[in-house]
Design a protein around this motif. Structure first.
Motif: not given
Length: 132
Positions: A122-127, A107-118
């Motif tokens: 931080a409110a969307m960060a996983p638990n 989930q963290t890797a997916a979150f970082v991918a989202g940060v980099l692409s769009s």
């Protein structure tokens, strides 16, 4: 996403690598200290790196993250020694604390991918992910 793992404990590094690959990410390599991390990052620039704080040969994950940031690589600390904001000095996006579950890692890797692409916030960060 291309991910570099900086971790000096072999079993942890292999587990992280297998988990990320199973989730569809490309692991560009595993480094255990500053010099090997920079060599791997220079060969095939990763999009992000999971970085432990205490590394082999007296290397500091904070130094690794500073160097990688200078190369344009986004770092997340994956460590049993979470950094504080003063220590991290803006070099890392955040951290996940050991022991972490495969779910938190993916989930963290997916979150970082989202940060980099769009530019995900931080409110969307996983638990399990902690911002710096």
């Amino acid at each position: 996403m291309k991910i570099l793992i900086i971790e000096d404990e072999y079993l942890i590094a292999e587990g992280v690598s297998l988990t990320l690959q199973s989730a569809g990410h490309e692991v560009t390599g595993i480094a255990e200290d500053l010099s090997s991390a920079l060599a791997l990052a220079g060969q095939e620039r990763p999009d992000m790196a999971f970085v432990d704080i205490k590394l082999a040969n007296g290397s500091s994950g904070l130094d690794v993250a500073r160097a990688l940031k200078g190369m344009g690589v986004t770092c997340v600390f994956a460590t049993g020694n979470p950094p504080n904001k003063a220590q991290a000095g803006g070099v890392g996006l955040g951290y996940i604390a050991k022991p972490f579950s495969p779910r938190v890692l993916v989930q963290t890797a997916a979150f970082v991918a989202g940060v980099l692409s769009s530019g995900a916030s931080a409110a969307m960060a996983p638990n399990g992910f902690n911002t710096l």
